[in-house]
Write a protein that holds these residues in place. Structure first.
Motif, short mmCIF file in Angstrom:
data_model
loop_
_atom_site.label_atom_id
_atom_site.label_comp_id
_atom_site.label_asym_id
_atom_site.label_seq_id
_atom_site.Cartn_x
_atom_site.Cartn_y
_atom_site.Cartn_z
N GLY A 176 0.80 -1.21 0.00
CA GLY A 176 0.00 0.00 0.00
C GLY A 176 0.83 1.26 0.00
N ARG A 177 0.14 2.40 -0.02
CA ARG A 177 0.81 3.70 0.01
C ARG A 177 1.36 3.96 1.39
NH1 ARG A 177 -2.39 7.54 -0.08
NH2 ARG A 177 -0.94 9.11 -0.86
N ALA A 178 2.51 4.62 1.45
CA ALA A 178 3.19 4.84 2.72
C ALA A 178 2.32 5.52 3.78
CB ALA A 178 4.48 5.64 2.50
N PRO A 179 1.60 6.60 3.45
CA PRO A 179 0.78 7.23 4.49
C PRO A 179 -0.26 6.29 5.09
CG PRO A 179 1.04 8.71 2.63
CD PRO A 179 1.57 7.38 2.19
N VAL A 180 -0.86 5.46 4.23
CA VAL A 180 -1.89 4.53 4.71
C VAL A 180 -1.26 3.44 5.55
CG1 VAL A 180 -3.67 2.89 3.99
CG2 VAL A 180 -3.34 5.02 2.71
N VAL A 181 -0.16 2.88 5.08
CA VAL A 181 0.52 1.81 5.80
C VAL A 181 1.02 2.30 7.16
CG1 VAL A 181 2.60 0.36 5.82
CG2 VAL A 181 1.17 0.50 3.76
N LEU A 182 1.62 3.48 7.19
CA LEU A 182 2.15 4.01 8.45
C LEU A 182 1.03 4.33 9.43
CD1 LEU A 182 4.98 6.29 7.04
CD2 LEU A 182 5.27 4.21 8.39
N VAL A 194 2.43 12.05 4.79
CA VAL A 194 2.22 11.48 6.12
C VAL A 194 1.83 12.59 7.09
CG1 VAL A 194 3.33 10.32 8.07
CG2 VAL A 194 3.74 9.52 5.74
N ALA A 195 2.51 13.74 7.00
CA ALA A 195 2.20 14.86 7.90
C ALA A 195 0.78 15.36 7.70
CB ALA A 195 3.20 15.99 7.69
N ARG A 196 0.25 15.23 6.49
CA ARG A 196 -1.10 15.70 6.20
C ARG A 196 -2.16 14.81 6.84
NH1 ARG A 196 0.06 16.48 -0.25
NH2 ARG A 196 1.01 18.55 -0.15
N THR A 197 -1.84 13.54 7.05
CA THR A 197 -2.87 12.59 7.47
C THR A 197 -2.66 12.00 8.85
OG1 THR A 197 -1.63 10.77 6.41
CG2 THR A 197 -3.27 11.91 5.07
N THR A 198 -1.50 12.16 9.43
CA THR A 198 -1.19 11.49 10.69
C THR A 198 -1.95 12.09 11.86
OG1 THR A 198 0.58 10.78 12.17
CG2 THR A 198 0.76 12.97 11.22
N VAL A 234 3.68 18.48 14.70
CA VAL A 234 2.70 18.10 15.70
C VAL A 234 1.30 18.30 15.12
CG1 VAL A 234 1.84 18.51 18.04
CG2 VAL A 234 4.27 18.84 17.52
N PRO A 235 0.51 17.24 14.96
CA PRO A 235 -0.84 17.42 14.43
C PRO A 235 -1.72 18.13 15.44
CG PRO A 235 -0.55 15.17 15.16
CD PRO A 235 0.80 15.83 15.29
N VAL A 236 -2.46 19.11 14.97
CA VAL A 236 -3.35 19.89 15.83
C VAL A 236 -4.77 19.68 15.34
CG1 VAL A 236 -3.93 22.17 16.68
CG2 VAL A 236 -1.55 21.58 16.28
N GLY A 237 -5.63 19.16 16.20
CA GLY A 237 -7.01 18.90 15.81
C GLY A 237 -7.73 20.16 15.41
#
Length: 300
Positions: free
Chosen positions: A89-95, A129-133, A280-283
């Motif tokens: 799969g794609r890295a963002p999904v797998v991670l 990854v930063a967009r979705t994590t 840092v992801p911010v909700g």
């Protein structure tokens, strides 16, 4: 507070090997585990595991594992390489799925520079990854192996609190100096509208920082600085001048259209990668109207 497991996204690049080595040292310091994960390229997804192609799929996986093992040999402990997970799969999904499965609290990636065309066509793994994590992402982009100076960017919004909490925690883990920086942008110019009083505007912004942001910092002796200018250019200059080993920024999770048309500060920093960057992801609930917009209206 104990540290959660660390997930490292790896491929056969030297940047990934450097990131894996850094993550191992960090996990040992934090007293937690470190897991290596490789996402098989999308082109392999078309192969599938149906009858007649299962052997080919396993051969491709074995080939990927062998190439990555060769790069990581002598860089990270052999037992970690042997336990490396390879997923389709794609890295963002797998991670993201691996983070969920392991209850991880951090994703570590090797930083790579991409051309504007490459970002437009496919994007980089770190950006995607930063967009979705939902957990912090550490993009290791510096040759420095020791974290002595941590620079954290705050903007005065409610996003500052979770960003500062993470910066405090990492500064404590590494025993590093902490410098908090807020960049105050120039007042917007609106055609046909009288320019507001810049002096009053900046005064109110600095009062807001003194009242609502600086008290959130827990690291003893942490510096609190205000600079004037454009955020990206100012942060790049400050990180370089101060020789920061780690730059901590919050990701506001803005929409796809805005990222394509305008680009966020976080994404532009990842593209330039002045040093290792911790996103840092911010909700969405934590993001409020930036104070400069409210103050510009107030002093107009």
């Amino acid at each position: 507070m104990s540290w959660q497991p660390i997930v490292v996204g790896v491929d056969a690049s030297p940047e990934a090997a450097g990131a894996a080595a850094f993550a191992v040292r960090m996990s040992q310091r934090a007293g937690t585990t470190c897991d290596l994960v490789h996402a098989a390229r999308d082109v392999w997804a078309s192969v599938g595991v149906e009858e007649g192609v299962d052997a080919l799929w396993h051969a491709l996986v074995d080939q990927a594992r062998a190439s990555i093992t060769a790069v990581l040999a002598g860089v990270v402990p052999r037992e970690l390489v042997d336990k490396m997970t390879v997923r389709l799969g794609r890295a963002p999904v797998v991670l993201k799925q691996t983070v969920t499965d392991l209850g991880a609290g951090l994703v570590v990636l090797g930083g790579k520079h991409h051309s504007a065309l490459g970002r437009w066509l496919g994007g980089s793994t770190s950006l995607n990854v930063a967009r979705t994590t939902e957990v912090p992402v550490l993009v290791v982009g510096s040759s420095r192996t020791v974290i002595r100076r941590v620079l954290v960017a705050v903007d005065g919004s409610a996003a500052s609190q979770p960003t500062l909490q993470v910066a405090d925690r990492y500064a404590a883990l590494f025993g590093a100096e902490l410098r908090a920086l807020s960049v105050l942008e120039p007042l917007p110019v609106v055609p046909g509208v009288a320019a507001p009083d810049a002096t009053e505007y900046y005064r109110m912004l600095e009062e807001l920082l003194q009242r609502d942001v600086w008290p959130l910092i827990c690291t003893p002796g942490a510096e609190r600085l205000v600079r004037y200018g454009r955020p990206v250019e100012t942060l790049l200059r400050e990180a370089t001048t101060w020789q920061a080993d780690l730059l901590v920024v919050g990701s506001h999770g803005r929409g796809w259209a805005e990222r394509v048309l305008v680009g966020s500060v976080t994404e532009r920093l990842l593209n330039h990668l002045p040093t290792s960057v911790l996103v840092v992801p911010v909700g969405a609930a934590a993001v409020v109207e930036p104070p400069d917009a409210r103050l510009a209206a107030a002093v107009a």
